[in-house]
Write a protein that holds these residues in place. Sequence first.
Motif, PDB file in Angstrom:
ATOM      1  N   MET A  18       0.847  -1.159   0.000  1.00  0.00           N
ATOM      2  CA  MET A  18       0.000   0.000   0.000  1.00  0.00           C
ATOM      3  C   MET A  18       0.901   1.233   0.000  1.00  0.00           C
ATOM      4  O   MET A  18       1.898   1.268   0.699  1.00  0.00           O
ATOM      5  N   GLY A  19       0.521   2.218  -0.810  1.00  0.00           N
ATOM      6  CA  GLY A  19       1.264   3.470  -0.846  1.00  0.00           C
ATOM      7  C   GLY A  19       0.396   4.608  -0.347  1.00  0.00           C
ATOM      8  O   GLY A  19      -0.830   4.580  -0.487  1.00  0.00           O
ATOM      9  N   SER A  38      -0.571 -14.687  -4.834  1.00  0.00           N
ATOM     10  CA  SER A  38      -0.197 -14.004  -6.071  1.00  0.00           C
ATOM     11  C   SER A  38      -0.992 -12.704  -6.195  1.00  0.00           C
ATOM     12  O   SER A  38      -2.094 -12.587  -5.660  1.00  0.00           O
ATOM     13  N   ASN A  39      -0.414 -11.720  -6.910  1.00  0.00           N
ATOM     14  CA  ASN A  39      -1.115 -10.459  -7.122  1.00  0.00           C
ATOM     15  C   ASN A  39      -2.405 -10.685  -7.891  1.00  0.00           C
ATOM     16  O   ASN A  39      -2.416 -11.311  -8.936  1.00  0.00           O
ATOM     17  N   ARG A  40      -3.493 -10.188  -7.357  1.00  0.00           N
ATOM     18  CA  ARG A  40      -4.796 -10.284  -8.003  1.00  0.00           C
ATOM     19  C   ARG A  40      -5.052  -9.041  -8.845  1.00  0.00           C
ATOM     20  O   ARG A  40      -5.514  -9.119  -9.970  1.00  0.00           O
ATOM     21  N   GLU A  41      -4.765  -7.874  -8.268  1.00  0.00           N
ATOM     22  CA  GLU A  41      -4.922  -6.614  -8.988  1.00  0.00           C
ATOM     23  C   GLU A  41      -4.138  -5.524  -8.272  1.00  0.00           C
ATOM     24  O   GLU A  41      -3.945  -5.583  -7.065  1.00  0.00           O
ATOM     25  N   SER A  42      -3.678  -4.560  -9.045  1.00  0.00           N
ATOM     26  CA  SER A  42      -3.005  -3.396  -8.504  1.00  0.00           C
ATOM     27  C   SER A  42      -3.863  -2.182  -8.819  1.00  0.00           C
ATOM     28  O   SER A  42      -4.223  -1.955  -9.970  1.00  0.00           O
ATOM     29  N   LEU A  43      -4.210  -1.445  -7.787  1.00  0.00           N
ATOM     30  CA  LEU A  43      -5.118  -0.323  -7.928  1.00  0.00           C
ATOM     31  C   LEU A  43      -4.386   0.983  -7.638  1.00  0.00           C
ATOM     32  O   LEU A  43      -3.536   1.036  -6.766  1.00  0.00           O
ATOM     33  N   GLY A  81      -1.626  11.271   3.913  1.00  0.00           N
ATOM     34  CA  GLY A  81      -2.097  10.005   4.459  1.00  0.00           C
ATOM     35  C   GLY A  81      -3.136   9.310   3.610  1.00  0.00           C
ATOM     36  O   GLY A  81      -3.744   8.333   4.036  1.00  0.00           O
ATOM     37  N   ASN A  82      -3.362   9.814   2.385  1.00  0.00           N
ATOM     38  CA  ASN A  82      -4.313   9.182   1.471  1.00  0.00           C
ATOM     39  C   ASN A  82      -3.675   7.976   0.793  1.00  0.00           C
ATOM     40  O   ASN A  82      -2.506   8.014   0.416  1.00  0.00           O
ATOM     41  N   LEU A  85      -2.699   0.294  -4.051  1.00  0.00           N
ATOM     42  CA  LEU A  85      -3.046  -0.880  -3.266  1.00  0.00           C
ATOM     43  C   LEU A  85      -2.925  -2.104  -4.163  1.00  0.00           C
ATOM     44  O   LEU A  85      -3.447  -2.113  -5.269  1.00  0.00           O
ATOM     45  N   THR A  86      -2.220  -3.110  -3.693  1.00  0.00           N
ATOM     46  CA  THR A  86      -2.112  -4.366  -4.432  1.00  0.00           C
ATOM     47  C   THR A  86      -2.863  -5.430  -3.643  1.00  0.00           C
ATOM     48  O   THR A  86      -2.577  -5.663  -2.474  1.00  0.00           O
ATOM     49  N   ARG A  87      -3.832  -6.028  -4.294  1.00  0.00           N
ATOM     50  CA  ARG A  87      -4.620  -7.083  -3.665  1.00  0.00           C
ATOM     51  C   ARG A  87      -4.077  -8.428  -4.123  1.00  0.00           C
ATOM     52  O   ARG A  87      -3.698  -8.599  -5.260  1.00  0.00           O
TER      53      ARG A  87
END
Length: 57
Positions: free
Chosen positions: A1-2, A20-25, A7-8, A12-14
């Motif tokens: 998470m970045g 394994s990475n599902r998605e990077s948002l 602080g927003n 986010l990498t799920r």
Amino acid sequence: MGYDKNGNITSLTRKNSGGSNRESLGYTYAGNRLSRIPVPTTESVTTAALVTTLTAI
């Protein structure tokens, strides 16, 4: 998470159950206000469209 300096969440990498990475948002802000929300497609949606959609449900 970045995070940004306010602080927003900016990214986010799920992961799936296998780790394994599902998605990077990536999240977009206008000042300190969220302006775009990623969706698991090639498109993104504005917060106004999301509120309209959720209100209609």
